[in-house]
Design a protein around this motif. Structure first.
Motif, PDB file in Angstrom:
ATOM      1  N   ARG A 135     -10.484  34.267  14.646  1.00  8.51           N
ATOM      2  CA  ARG A 135     -10.720  33.405  13.469  1.00  8.51           C
ATOM      3  C   ARG A 135     -10.359  31.953  13.778  1.00  8.51           C
ATOM      4  O   ARG A 135      -9.649  31.278  13.024  1.00  8.51           O
ATOM      5  CB  ARG A 135      -9.924  33.905  12.265  1.00  8.51           C
ATOM      6  N   LEU A 136     -10.839  31.477  14.892  1.00 11.40           N
ATOM      7  CA  LEU A 136     -10.531  30.116  15.310  1.00 11.40           C
ATOM      8  C   LEU A 136     -11.424  29.130  14.570  1.00 11.40           C
ATOM      9  O   LEU A 136     -12.651  29.276  14.551  1.00 11.40           O
ATOM     10  CB  LEU A 136     -10.737  29.970  16.819  1.00 11.40           C
ATOM     11  N   HIS A 137     -10.830  28.126  13.970  1.00  8.99           N
ATOM     12  CA  HIS A 137     -11.577  27.060  13.319  1.00  8.99           C
ATOM     13  C   HIS A 137     -10.644  25.904  13.017  1.00  8.99           C
ATOM     14  O   HIS A 137      -9.416  26.027  13.097  1.00  8.99           O
ATOM     15  CB  HIS A 137     -12.240  27.567  12.030  1.00  8.99           C
ATOM     16  N   LEU A 138     -11.237  24.761  12.687  1.00  9.47           N
ATOM     17  CA  LEU A 138     -10.494  23.558  12.314  1.00  9.47           C
ATOM     18  C   LEU A 138     -10.664  23.309  10.831  1.00  9.47           C
ATOM     19  O   LEU A 138     -11.786  23.366  10.315  1.00  9.47           O
ATOM     20  CB  LEU A 138     -10.999  22.341  13.107  1.00  9.47           C
ATOM     21  N   ARG A 139      -9.569  23.014  10.151  1.00 11.16           N
ATOM     22  CA  ARG A 139      -9.647  22.675   8.727  1.00 11.16           C
ATOM     23  C   ARG A 139     -10.063  21.216   8.621  1.00 11.16           C
ATOM     24  O   ARG A 139      -9.338  20.306   9.007  1.00 11.16           O
ATOM     25  CB  ARG A 139      -8.298  22.900   8.053  1.00 11.16           C
ATOM     26  N   THR A 140     -11.268  20.988   8.114  1.00 13.50           N
ATOM     27  CA  THR A 140     -11.788  19.636   7.986  1.00 13.50           C
ATOM     28  C   THR A 140     -11.734  19.187   6.530  1.00 13.50           C
ATOM     29  O   THR A 140     -11.560  20.001   5.617  1.00 13.50           O
ATOM     30  CB  THR A 140     -13.235  19.562   8.492  1.00 13.50           C
ATOM     31  N   PHE A 141     -11.904  17.906   6.338  1.00 16.98           N
ATOM     32  CA  PHE A 141     -11.913  17.341   4.987  1.00 16.98           C
ATOM     33  C   PHE A 141     -12.836  16.143   4.971  1.00 16.98           C
ATOM     34  O   PHE A 141     -13.221  15.596   6.015  1.00 16.98           O
ATOM     35  CB  PHE A 141     -10.490  16.942   4.547  1.00 16.98           C
ATOM     36  N   SER A 142     -13.205  15.738   3.779  1.00 16.35           N
ATOM     37  CA  SER A 142     -14.181  14.671   3.620  1.00 16.35           C
ATOM     38  C   SER A 142     -13.519  13.301   3.736  1.00 16.35           C
ATOM     39  O   SER A 142     -12.425  13.077   3.207  1.00 16.35           O
ATOM     40  CB  SER A 142     -14.872  14.799   2.256  1.00 16.35           C
ATOM     41  N   VAL A 143     -14.191  12.392   4.432  1.00 15.30           N
ATOM     42  CA  VAL A 143     -13.774  10.993   4.520  1.00 15.30           C
ATOM     43  C   VAL A 143     -14.987  10.133   4.177  1.00 15.30           C
ATOM     44  O   VAL A 143     -15.952  10.073   4.941  1.00 15.30           O
ATOM     45  CB  VAL A 143     -13.246  10.629   5.919  1.00 15.30           C
ATOM     46  N   VAL A 144     -14.960   9.491   3.029  1.00 14.32           N
ATOM     47  CA  VAL A 144     -16.049   8.627   2.575  1.00 14.32           C
ATOM     48  C   VAL A 144     -15.601   7.187   2.733  1.00 14.32           C
ATOM     49  O   VAL A 144     -14.661   6.740   2.070  1.00 14.32           O
ATOM     50  CB  VAL A 144     -16.433   8.915   1.112  1.00 14.32           C
ATOM     51  N   CYS A 145     -16.261   6.457   3.625  1.00 10.47           N
ATOM     52  CA  CYS A 145     -15.874   5.072   3.922  1.00 10.47           C
ATOM     53  C   CYS A 145     -16.590   4.119   2.963  1.00 10.47           C
ATOM     54  O   CYS A 145     -17.821   4.132   2.858  1.00 10.47           O
ATOM     55  CB  CYS A 145     -16.215   4.724   5.364  1.00 10.47           C
ATOM     56  N   LEU A 146     -15.810   3.309   2.285  1.00  8.59           N
ATOM     57  CA  LEU A 146     -16.366   2.262   1.423  1.00  8.59           C
ATOM     58  C   LEU A 146     -16.512   0.951   2.178  1.00  8.59           C
ATOM     59  O   LEU A 146     -17.334   0.120   1.845  1.00  8.59           O
ATOM     60  CB  LEU A 146     -15.465   2.072   0.203  1.00  8.59           C
ATOM     61  N   SER A 147     -15.678   0.747   3.179  1.00  9.37           N
ATOM     62  CA  SER A 147     -15.765  -0.378   4.099  1.00  9.37           C
ATOM     63  C   SER A 147     -15.047   0.056   5.363  1.00  9.37           C
ATOM     64  O   SER A 147     -14.641   1.209   5.496  1.00  9.37           O
ATOM     65  CB  SER A 147     -15.139  -1.649   3.504  1.00  9.37           C
ATOM     66  N   GLU A 148     -14.871  -0.848   6.305  1.00  5.23           N
ATOM     67  CA  GLU A 148     -14.233  -0.453   7.563  1.00  5.23           C
ATOM     68  C   GLU A 148     -12.760  -0.122   7.396  1.00  5.23           C
ATOM     69  O   GLU A 148     -12.189   0.613   8.209  1.00  5.23           O
ATOM     70  CB  GLU A 148     -14.394  -1.551   8.604  1.00  5.23           C
ATOM     71  N   ASP A 149     -12.125  -0.625   6.328  1.00  6.91           N
ATOM     72  CA  ASP A 149     -10.696  -0.368   6.156  1.00  6.91           C
ATOM     73  C   ASP A 149     -10.360   0.332   4.847  1.00  6.91           C
ATOM     74  O   ASP A 149      -9.196   0.622   4.587  1.00  6.91           O
ATOM     75  CB  ASP A 149      -9.898  -1.676   6.250  1.00  6.91           C
ATOM     76  N   CYS A 150     -11.342   0.625   4.018  1.00  5.02           N
ATOM     77  CA  CYS A 150     -11.104   1.285   2.732  1.00  5.02           C
ATOM     78  C   CYS A 150     -11.980   2.535   2.629  1.00  5.02           C
ATOM     79  O   CYS A 150     -13.097   2.561   3.149  1.00  5.02           O
ATOM     80  CB  CYS A 150     -11.410   0.348   1.560  1.00  5.02           C
ATOM     81  N   GLY A 151     -11.454   3.542   1.950  1.00  5.35           N
ATOM     82  CA  GLY A 151     -12.244   4.747   1.784  1.00  5.35           C
ATOM     83  C   GLY A 151     -11.577   5.758   0.886  1.00  5.35           C
ATOM     84  O   GLY A 151     -10.448   5.574   0.418  1.00  5.35           O
ATOM     85  N   ILE A 152     -12.309   6.841   0.632  1.00  5.67           N
ATOM     86  CA  ILE A 152     -11.837   7.947  -0.191  1.00  5.67           C
ATOM     87  C   ILE A 152     -11.676   9.163   0.711  1.00  5.67           C
ATOM     88  O   ILE A 152     -12.632   9.593   1.363  1.00  5.67           O
ATOM     89  CB  ILE A 152     -12.826   8.256  -1.329  1.00  5.67           C
ATOM     90  N   ILE A 153     -10.487   9.711   0.762  1.00  2.00           N
ATOM     91  CA  ILE A 153     -10.181  10.849   1.619  1.00  2.00           C
ATOM     92  C   ILE A 153      -9.885  12.056   0.736  1.00  2.00           C
ATOM     93  O   ILE A 153      -9.106  11.964  -0.208  1.00  2.00           O
ATOM     94  CB  ILE A 153      -8.979  10.549   2.526  1.00  2.00           C
ATOM     95  N   GLU A 154     -10.532  13.154   1.048  1.00  2.00           N
ATOM     96  CA  GLU A 154     -10.278  14.386   0.299  1.00  2.00           C
ATOM     97  C   GLU A 154      -8.854  14.869   0.567  1.00  2.00           C
ATOM     98  O   GLU A 154      -8.414  14.958   1.717  1.00  2.00           O
ATOM     99  CB  GLU A 154     -11.279  15.467   0.708  1.00  2.00           C
ATOM    100  N   TRP A 155      -8.140  15.161  -0.487  1.00  2.00           N
ATOM    101  CA  TRP A 155      -6.775  15.656  -0.369  1.00  2.00           C
ATOM    102  C   TRP A 155      -6.813  17.156  -0.106  1.00  2.00           C
ATOM    103  O   TRP A 155      -7.377  17.926  -0.882  1.00  2.00           O
ATOM    104  CB  TRP A 155      -5.999  15.356  -1.651  1.00  2.00           C
ATOM    105  N   VAL A 156      -6.225  17.575   1.000  1.00  2.00           N
ATOM    106  CA  VAL A 156      -6.171  19.001   1.310  1.00  2.00           C
ATOM    107  C   VAL A 156      -5.094  19.638   0.436  1.00  2.00           C
ATOM    108  O   VAL A 156      -3.915  19.279   0.539  1.00  2.00           O
ATOM    109  CB  VAL A 156      -5.866  19.232   2.796  1.00  2.00           C
ATOM    110  N   PRO A 157      -5.438  20.560  -0.440  1.00  2.00           N
ATOM    111  CA  PRO A 157      -4.454  21.104  -1.387  1.00  2.00           C
ATOM    112  C   PRO A 157      -3.419  21.978  -0.704  1.00  2.00           C
ATOM    113  O   PRO A 157      -3.635  22.523   0.388  1.00  2.00           O
ATOM    114  CB  PRO A 157      -5.317  21.910  -2.360  1.00  2.00           C
ATOM    115  N   ASN A 158      -2.289  22.111  -1.355  1.00  2.00           N
ATOM    116  CA  ASN A 158      -1.197  23.003  -0.931  1.00  2.00           C
ATOM    117  C   ASN A 158      -0.682  22.682   0.470  1.00  2.00           C
ATOM    118  O   ASN A 158      -0.368  23.584   1.255  1.00  2.00           O
ATOM    119  CB  ASN A 158      -1.646  24.468  -0.985  1.00  2.00           C
ATOM    120  N   THR A 159      -0.618  21.412   0.809  1.00  2.00           N
ATOM    121  CA  THR A 159      -0.140  21.026   2.134  1.00  2.00           C
ATOM    122  C   THR A 159       1.084  20.138   2.019  1.00  2.00           C
ATOM    123  O   THR A 159       1.276  19.425   1.033  1.00  2.00           O
ATOM    124  CB  THR A 159      -1.223  20.277   2.930  1.00  2.00           C
ATOM    125  N   ASP A 160       1.900  20.198   3.045  1.00  2.00           N
ATOM    126  CA  ASP A 160       3.068  19.338   3.155  1.00  2.00           C
ATOM    127  C   ASP A 160       3.262  18.997   4.625  1.00  2.00           C
ATOM    128  O   ASP A 160       2.817  19.744   5.512  1.00  2.00           O
ATOM    129  CB  ASP A 160       4.315  20.024   2.594  1.00  2.00           C
TER     130      ASP A 160
END
Length: 443
Positions: A135-160
């Protein structure tokens, strides 16, 4: 911060939320919907409204965490564009997003690495039965870039973060007044920083690397033994849940280690590695320091990936010789087998001007010569990745001159030989004692 009510021309539920599930095309959907233009999953929830409060994170960049209330989409209701759509359904959960502005980094690097990880996940899903069983895989998440230094990153739930989890861990079998009982002593940066720097001074000021490594072992590792194993025991009380969480952590750590070494992923301090507190899965974040950029830091990162005593402790009694090594070998075999595919994905990085290819910290050349130098550095970085996919271990400290004893180190290794070399370098105290103190190699 307070969030104002949405007053756009279209209701919020008309928009696709920027999460990984919504932005990933499903191959099964493509085959099942040849006559339809809808190739995205239909079960992706929609946004009803945003929470009125925004949480400001305590990290240096001060990113903002935004919460959205999710509702299950209803295709028939959505087509009618009824204004009562969002109020007619109950909330099915929450979605969290991180609004981040990089001071020096570029979020487009994070988005590109996620694209690469998605390709690797497809290769893992189509691989042999051995990889599928693990069951090998990488947990990925969304990264939406609004500019080169700003963006919206999906928060991975239940993580610390790894640091916070080690801080909360404790050994119930240790004496109540023992320093090795609680993780808060292990992550006490104020005290252990001075101890660690004393070990480093033996090497940086006196040139005795072996003695510095021995001091690091005695003053840091032996005095403050790992506790991550006990966090899994105390957090997952059910024996089956405990074993499953420990296995998930080991498997995910092995895949991230292999991929991180291939692309030269650095800056793997204890805040950039997350653990899913519900499943035990390991998740990496912050991919600005890629393509061996960590070798150009004032204290070069001379290790292929993070494999400290706490991480090994969580693998169980077999340590690196059990599930971790087997999964790491399977992943490296797969990556080397699909060398051409991975290089075709990485090659556009060379042509992309957003990537900081300059290996030096300061730019001395100007004009077109700088562009030529950046392109040459890009080509060298791609060559380094290609060599690693051929089995050559080429991670070296640029500040040290190569000795005659290094002759023959450029020869390709077998998959097993490459894995053994990677583990040996990642766990070497002589390498760990050279790292930046903020990396906290004792955690």
């Amino acid at each position: 911060f307070d969030v104002k009510l949405w007053r756009g021309s279209r209701p919020l539920h008309d928009f696709i939320p920027p999460i990984q599930a919504a932005l990933s095309v499903s191959h099964s959907s493509v085959e099942a919907n040849n006559s339809s233009n809808d190739i995205f999953p239909k079960y992706v929830p929609r946004i009803r409204a945003f929470s009125k409060t925004i949480q400001v994170m305590s990290s240096k960049a001060r990113p903002k965490r935004v919460t959205a209330f999710a509702i299950q989409p209803d295709t028939s209701t959505m087509c009618s564009q009824s204004t009562s759509f969002s109020s007619s359904l109950e909330d099915v959960g929450e979605m969290h997003f991180l609004l981040k502005q990089e001071a020096k980094g570029d979020l487009r690097k994070d988005a590109r690495v996620q694209d690469l990880n998605n390709v690797i996940n497809r290769l893992l899903a189509r691989s042999s039965n051995a990889s599928q069983q693990r069951r090998l895989h990488l947990r990925t998440f969304s990264v939406v870039c609004l500019s080169e230094d700003c963006g919206i990153i999906e928060w991975v739930p239940n993580t610390d973060s790894l640091r916070n989890i080690v801080t909360s861990a404790y050994n119930p079998q240790a004496p109540a007044d023992a320093q090795r009982r609680r993780g808060a002593e292990l992550t006490n940066f104020t005290y252990l920083r001075d101890t660690y720097e004393k070990c480093q001074n033996v090497y940086f000021k006196r040139g005795n690397l072996k003695k510095a490594a021995a001091m690091f072992e005695n003053l840091c590792l032996q005095k403050y033994p790992p506790l991550l194993y006990w966090w899994f025991v105390m957090h997952f009380r059910n024996p089956h849940a405990w074993f499953e969480a420990r296995t998930r952590f080991t498997l995910s750590a092995s895949v991230w280690s292999a991929v991180g070494h291939i692309i030269g992923l650095g800056d793997r301090h204890s805040e950039n590695i997350l653990i899913n507190t519900a499943s035990g899965e390991c998740v990496h974040v912050d991919f600005d320091c890629i393509f061996d950029k960590g070798l150009n830091l004032p204290r070069p990162e001379v290790i292929p990936f993070r494999l400290t005593t706490n991480i090994i402790d969580a693998f169980g009694p077999t340590g690196t010789e059990g599930t971790f090594k087997g999964s790491l070998t399977s992943t490296m075999f797969l990556l080397r087998k699909n060398c051409d595919t991975l290089l075709s994905v990485l090659q556009p990085f060379v042509e992309d001007p957003v990537i900081d290819w300059k290996r030096q910290k300061s730019r001395q050349d100007k004009g077109s010569s700088t562009l030529l130098g950046d392109f040459a550095s890009a080509q060298r970085s791609i060559k380094v990745i290609e060599e690693r996919l051929r089995g050559i271990y080429n991670l070296r400290n640029p500040k040290l001159k190569r000795s005659k004893e290094d002759d023959g180190s450029d020869l390709p290794l077998s998959v097993d030989g490459q894995v053994d070399r990677m583990i040996a370098e990642a766990t070497s105290n002589e390498n760990l004692v050279q790292l930046y103190v903020g990396w906290m190699p004792w955690v």
